[in-house]
Structure formats: structure tokens, C-alpha cells
Write a protein that holds these residues in place. Structure first.
Motif, PDB file in Angstrom:
ATOM      1  N   PHE A  92       0.814  -1.215   0.000  1.00  0.00           N
ATOM      2  CA  PHE A  92       0.000   0.000   0.000  1.00  0.00           C
ATOM      3  C   PHE A  92       0.844   1.260   0.000  1.00  0.00           C
ATOM      4  N   VAL A  93       2.131   1.142   0.284  1.00  0.00           N
ATOM      5  CA  VAL A  93       3.016   2.308   0.328  1.00  0.00           C
ATOM      6  C   VAL A  93       3.331   2.813  -1.075  1.00  0.00           C
ATOM      7  N   TRP A  94       3.349   1.930  -2.064  1.00  0.00           N
ATOM      8  CA  TRP A  94       3.783   2.339  -3.403  1.00  0.00           C
ATOM      9  C   TRP A  94       2.670   2.314  -4.447  1.00  0.00           C
ATOM     10  N   MET A  95       1.446   2.232  -4.001  1.00  0.00           N
ATOM     11  CA  MET A  95       0.319   2.353  -4.934  1.00  0.00           C
ATOM     12  C   MET A  95      -0.819   3.083  -4.227  1.00  0.00           C
ATOM     13  N   THR A  96      -1.668   3.728  -5.008  1.00  0.00           N
ATOM     14  CA  THR A  96      -2.853   4.373  -4.443  1.00  0.00           C
ATOM     15  C   THR A  96      -4.090   3.510  -4.607  1.00  0.00           C
ATOM     16  N   PHE A  97      -4.160   2.726  -5.645  1.00  0.00           N
ATOM     17  CA  PHE A  97      -5.354   1.912  -5.902  1.00  0.00           C
ATOM     18  C   PHE A  97      -5.034   0.443  -5.635  1.00  0.00           C
ATOM     19  N   MET A 119       0.892  12.904  -0.107  1.00  0.00           N
ATOM     20  CA  MET A 119      -0.303  12.940   0.735  1.00  0.00           C
ATOM     21  C   MET A 119      -0.571  11.582   1.375  1.00  0.00           C
ATOM     22  N   GLN A 120      -0.530  10.541   0.572  1.00  0.00           N
ATOM     23  CA  GLN A 120      -0.876   9.204   1.056  1.00  0.00           C
ATOM     24  C   GLN A 120       0.082   8.734   2.149  1.00  0.00           C
ATOM     25  N   ASN A 121       1.364   8.845   1.913  1.00  0.00           N
ATOM     26  CA  ASN A 121       2.330   8.353   2.892  1.00  0.00           C
ATOM     27  C   ASN A 121       2.587   9.359   4.008  1.00  0.00           C
ATOM     28  N   GLY A 122       2.478  10.652   3.699  1.00  0.00           N
ATOM     29  CA  GLY A 122       2.613  11.637   4.759  1.00  0.00           C
ATOM     30  C   GLY A 122       1.519  11.492   5.808  1.00  0.00           C
ATOM     31  N   MET A 123       0.268  11.441   5.357  1.00  0.00           N
ATOM     32  CA  MET A 123      -0.819  11.248   6.311  1.00  0.00           C
ATOM     33  C   MET A 123      -0.765   9.849   6.918  1.00  0.00           C
ATOM     34  N   GLY A 124      -0.220   8.889   6.182  1.00  0.00           N
ATOM     35  CA  GLY A 124      -0.053   7.546   6.732  1.00  0.00           C
ATOM     36  C   GLY A 124       0.927   7.523   7.894  1.00  0.00           C
ATOM     37  N   MET A 180       7.058   3.947   5.170  1.00  0.00           N
ATOM     38  CA  MET A 180       6.475   5.071   4.436  1.00  0.00           C
ATOM     39  C   MET A 180       7.458   6.232   4.361  1.00  0.00           C
ATOM     40  N   GLY A 181       8.149   6.507   5.463  1.00  0.00           N
ATOM     41  CA  GLY A 181       9.149   7.565   5.447  1.00  0.00           C
ATOM     42  C   GLY A 181      10.300   7.270   4.509  1.00  0.00           C
ATOM     43  N   ASP A 182      10.757   6.025   4.514  1.00  0.00           N
ATOM     44  CA  ASP A 182      11.857   5.649   3.628  1.00  0.00           C
ATOM     45  C   ASP A 182      11.455   5.745   2.164  1.00  0.00           C
ATOM     46  N   TYR A 183      10.197   5.385   1.872  1.00  0.00           N
ATOM     47  CA  TYR A 183       9.737   5.528   0.487  1.00  0.00           C
ATOM     48  C   TYR A 183       9.784   7.001   0.075  1.00  0.00           C
ATOM     49  N   LEU A 184       9.290   7.878   0.916  1.00  0.00           N
ATOM     50  CA  LEU A 184       9.278   9.300   0.574  1.00  0.00           C
ATOM     51  C   LEU A 184      10.686   9.825   0.327  1.00  0.00           C
ATOM     52  N   ILE A 185      11.640   9.390   1.125  1.00  0.00           N
ATOM     53  CA  ILE A 185      13.013   9.874   0.987  1.00  0.00           C
ATOM     54  C   ILE A 185      13.709   9.274  -0.231  1.00  0.00           C
ATOM     55  N   GLY A 213     -11.104  -2.164  -0.468  1.00  0.00           N
ATOM     56  CA  GLY A 213      -9.970  -1.423  -0.994  1.00  0.00           C
ATOM     57  C   GLY A 213     -10.373  -0.168  -1.737  1.00  0.00           C
ATOM     58  N   GLY A 214      -9.535   0.197  -2.706  1.00  0.00           N
ATOM     59  CA  GLY A 214      -9.743   1.421  -3.472  1.00  0.00           C
ATOM     60  C   GLY A 214      -8.646   2.427  -3.190  1.00  0.00           C
ATOM     61  N   TRP A 215      -9.012   3.688  -3.234  1.00  0.00           N
ATOM     62  CA  TRP A 215      -8.071   4.798  -3.037  1.00  0.00           C
ATOM     63  C   TRP A 215      -7.538   4.737  -1.612  1.00  0.00           C
ATOM     64  N   GLN A 216      -6.247   4.494  -1.438  1.00  0.00           N
ATOM     65  CA  GLN A 216      -5.699   4.176  -0.125  1.00  0.00           C
ATOM     66  C   GLN A 216      -5.682   5.342   0.855  1.00  0.00           C
ATOM     67  N   GLU A 217      -5.573   6.545   0.380  1.00  0.00           N
ATOM     68  CA  GLU A 217      -5.653   7.696   1.296  1.00  0.00           C
ATOM     69  C   GLU A 217      -7.023   7.745   1.951  1.00  0.00           C
ATOM     70  N   ASP A 218      -8.080   7.533   1.165  1.00  0.00           N
ATOM     71  CA  ASP A 218      -9.434   7.543   1.715  1.00  0.00           C
ATOM     72  C   ASP A 218      -9.755   6.270   2.483  1.00  0.00           C
ATOM     73  N   ALA A 219      -9.269   5.156   2.003  1.00  0.00           N
ATOM     74  CA  ALA A 219      -9.555   3.890   2.668  1.00  0.00           C
ATOM     75  C   ALA A 219      -8.843   3.790   4.009  1.00  0.00           C
ATOM     76  N   HIS A 220      -7.662   4.376   4.123  1.00  0.00           N
ATOM     77  CA  HIS A 220      -6.839   4.054   5.291  1.00  0.00           C
ATOM     78  C   HIS A 220      -5.954   5.179   5.801  1.00  0.00           C
ATOM     79  N   THR A 221      -5.020   5.704   4.991  1.00  0.00           N
ATOM     80  CA  THR A 221      -3.930   6.485   5.571  1.00  0.00           C
ATOM     81  C   THR A 221      -4.371   7.842   6.103  1.00  0.00           C
ATOM     82  N   ASP A 222      -5.399   8.455   5.511  1.00  0.00           N
ATOM     83  CA  ASP A 222      -5.907   9.727   6.022  1.00  0.00           C
ATOM     84  C   ASP A 222      -7.158   9.506   6.875  1.00  0.00           C
TER      85      ASP A 222
END
Length: 438
Positions: free
Chosen positions: A78-83, A101-106, A131-136, A414-423
């Protein structure tokens, strides 16, 4: 549409609207065959929607499901995809991705859950670090141009690292969104504070420095940063970016750590919010346009930005704003007036002028901020609305903890991961902790 009454010139949402307005809604009260998302609706004897499980149980089930997510390409899927579907696999029809947005709010969600759970499950922190390592490591712009090594707002799933022209959704190939880099930077600063690992500090500070270098003079028609910018040239697109509070948060945390270069820009930004953006609420809300990555329509105000500024004021209170309670209420009423409506007898909140569906991120944000207002002020004005919105949000969850991106429609996984989970998780934690103070 939701019924409203004017009280002393203010627009106040009627908590009891569904009890008096519709015979069809009344039939729902004892009807367990009516579905909301993944579950049969449960109403009490007065017609108020109950959660199908407790908020805490819902959060725990969802976290357990995500902590079982397979790790591939070096990160949980879920860290490297939104859907992502209900089997932890990518949707083959959607490769667009919102890393910042997805990983920051995660990260924010996982750290809040970790602390709320008394730091017992170390895997929660491990997943936040993924999630932090992915962003960096994977989602920065090239080390050149006006926004060098800056966290990307959009990208392409399963790309390690993101290519230079990876902009998707509403972004053009070489565009970034300054406020999303701030969300990522602020989350990384929180991760640094929890772990002490300097790599998170380094990227968070760098994002802040890039933002400072590109800061403009906001006024009554524009925010200090545009909504989008070409990272190569700095050319902006969209005069208004409604979410300035996460840039403020990033400058706040760095200033408190002794990075004095953030103090002046922080004061300048707060002055703009106080003198231009907050007064604009009463003028129609032009300075609250634009937040979501997949939209670039003109005149698209959002509920997310005002609610998250209200959250900030409710956390900081007098330390930031002597009129914090009045301003927080004005922000909430702006959202009530423009973005709420009745669904299954419940007052739910939509995202923006162009999409008023009850997506998980915005609906849980609405419920959480109203819960925090109740706890911070002692006023019960929005208490019932908060409880009903969060109760409604629980219906998006499946029995096994796999969420759906939104409630109130057909069952899904499932679906859009920011809405489903991280935010969403951090909102439920805020609401649980606020509720404990009622």
C-alpha cells in the motif's frame, strides 16, 4: 439537501433533521436490511445511527489487516500504490499514485496509533518507517531546478524511484504541489522525533528550505505558494492553494527545534492566514480553493483545508490565536454550509465543490474535528454530528478489517488508499482521545 436554521446570524446544522423530515428515513430505524457500505444499518430507538462495531475495534481491525500487507519491492504494497484491492494487489486500470499525501498522512496515522496503543506493537512503527523511507528514497524530484529533491505530489505506482516526468492525475508531468511537500516534510519531522533517525530530519528540513526559497507574498487573491508549480522553473499554476496549515506546521516544528530560518516565514504565513484567509470565509471562500491532486477545476473549494486549520487551532488554542474558538467555529460552519448533506439519515461531509461523496478521508476528518471542538470548548453544539459521522464511517470496513474507500454506497474492498486508510486512522485516534474527555 440538509435543512438549516439561522441562529444569531450563524448557520447551524440541525442535528435532528432526519427525525422530522422524511417518512422514508423513519422506515430505516428498525430495518436491518438497509445497507450502508459493507454492513446492515443499525439505528437506535430514536433513529440515530449506531456503529456496527466500536470505533476502537474498527481501528484495531483495520490496522491488523494492514500490518499483514505483503512487502514487495522493499515496502508494504500500500506504500507504493494508491489503488489497491482487497487482496493487497494493484488495480490494473489505475497506475496513478499520490505519494506525498498518502504516505505523509499515513505516517501521521501510524504514529498516532502507535502512541495511542502505548507503543506496544513495534511493527506499527516499522510500517511508518517504510512510508518515510519511500518518501526519501523513491519520490523526490531530481536534484535541480526551483524545487530540487522535493517530495512529489503525484507519480506512478510500482516505480522505484519515480521518474522525472512522473506527474499524474491533475498534475502535469513536471509539476509538484508545494503543500503536499509540506505534508510529507511535517510527517518526516514527526518520524524523526519518534525515532531519532537523522535521515527523516534531513528531508523534512530540506522540504522546508525549498518552500522558503519559493515563498511569495500572499494577498486577498492568492496564497503565498501556488497550488501547483513546475519543479524545474517554479512556474505556478493555480493562484490559490487552500491548504497552508501543513506548511505552517512544518515551519512550527522546525522553529521549535531551533531552526531560526523558519521563524520569519512562519510568522509571515500565519499573518496571511489570520488577515486574509480566515476573513475570506465570510466572502465566499475563494482562498479555500484547491487541495485534491485529481482536480484542477476553477472555483473548487474544499472541506479538507478549513477542517485541518480548525484542527490546528483546537490543538494550539491561545498559544497561536486568542480568537481560536471563534475561528474554529467559523471554519466548521463554512464546511457545514457548503459541503454537508444527508445520507441514510446522517449528516455527512463531502470533499469539495466538485465531489460531495462521503469518502473516508474527509468524512473521518469532519467527525474528528467536531469531536475535538467538543472536547476543547465544552460545547455540545457539534457533538451529535461528530458521533453520527464517525459511526457512518465504520460501515466502510469489512469484517476482516479490509476497508472500502467510502461508505454509503455498494459494498467494496480497498480502493483509493488515502481515503480507505492512511488519512483516516489518525482521525479516529483524535476522535477517540477527544471522546475520552467528554
Amino acid at each position: 439537501m440538509i435543512s438549516r436554521v439561522a441562529v444569531k446570524g450563524m448557520v447551524t446544522t440541525l442535528l435532528v433533521v432526519h427525525l422530522i423530515s422524511s417518512p422514508a428515513i423513519a422506515q430505516l430505524y428498525g430495518n436491518r436490511d438497509v445497507m450502508i457500505g459493507n454492513h446492515a444499518a443499525v439505528y437506535d430507538s430514536s433513529g440515530m445511527l449506531m456503529p456496527w462495531i466500536s470505533w476502537q475495534d474498527a481501528v484495531d481491525r483495520e490496522m491488523k489487516w494492514y500490518l499483514n500487507c505483503p512487502v514487495t519491492h522493499g515496502y508494504p504494497n500500500f506504500v507504493w500504490m494508491t489503488f489497491m484491492d482487497g487482496n493487497y494487489q494493484p488495480d490494473p486500470s489505475r497506475s496513478d499514485f499520490i505519494p506525498a499525501m498518502q504516505n505523509g498522512m499515513g505516517i501521521i496515522s501510524y504514529l498516532k496509533y502507535y502512541v495511542h496503543d502505548k507503543r506496544r506493537n513495534k511493527k506499527v512503527l516499522e510500517w511508518a518507517k517504510f512510508m518515510g523511507d519511500y518518501l526519501i528514497n523513491e519520490s523526490n524530484t531530481p536534484d535541480s531546478g526551483r524545487y530540487p529533491r522535493f517530495t512529489r505530489s503525484t507519480g506512478i505506482s510500482a516505480r522505484f524511484p519515480q521518474p522525472a516526468d512522473c506527474g499524474t492525475q491533475g498534475d502535469r508531468p513536471f509539476e509538484i504541489e508545494p503543500d503536499k511537500g509540506a505534508i510529507a516534510g511535517y510527517a518526516l519531522m514527526l518520524l524523526y522525533q519518534e525515532t531519532g533517525e537523522n535521515k527523516y530530519l534531513s528531508q523534512g528540513l530540506h522540504n522546508a528550505e525549498v518552500l522558503i526559497a519559493n515563498m511569495g507574498q500572499g494577498d486577498s487573491a492568492r496564497s503565498p505558494w501556488p497550488f501547483r508549480a513546475d519543479y524545474r522553473t517554479g512556474e505556478g499554476r493555480g493562484n490559490v492553494s487552500g491548504d497552508m496549515v501543513y506548511i505552517l506546521r512544518l515551519f512550527d516544528v522546525l522553529s521549535a527545534m531551533g531552526h531560526s530560518e523558519c521563524t520569519g516565514p512562519r510568522q509571515q504565513l500565519w499573518k496571511w492566514i489570520l488577515n486574509d484567509q480566515l476573513p475570506d470565509l465570510a466572502k465566499g471562500g475563494m482562498l479555500w480553493d484547491q487541495f485534491f491532486e485529481d482536480h484542477d477545476e476553477a472555483n473548487d473549494r474544499t472541506a479538507w483545508a478549513p477542517l485541518n486549520l480548525a484542527r490546528y487551532l483546537l490543538e494550539k488554542k491561545e498559544t497561536i490565536d486568542s480568537a481560536w474558538q471563534r475561528h474554529a467555529r467559523e471554519l466548521i460552519e463554512f464546511v457545514n454550509h457548503n459541503f454537508t448533506g444527508i445520507n441514510h439519515g446522517v449528516n455527512i461531509c463531502g470533499e469539495q465543490d466538485h465531489d460531495k461523496d462521503p469518502w473516508g478521508g474527509i468524512l473521518s476528518t469532519y467527525g474528528a474535528v467536531l469531536a475535538m471542538y467538543t472536547a476543547a470548548t465544552g460545547s455540545n453544539e457539534f457533538k451529535g454530528l461528530s458521533v453520527q459521522a464517525l459511526n457512518f464511517a465504520t460501515y466502510a470496513l469489512n469484517d476482516d478489517g479490509c476497508p472500502c474507500e467510502r461508505a454509503g454506497f455498494s459494498p467494496c474492498r480497498g480502493g483509493w488508499q488515502e481515503d480507505a486508510h492512511t488519512d483516516k486512522i489518525h482521525n479516529f485516534i483524535d476522535a477517540l482521545e477527544a471522546k475520552s474527555k467528554w
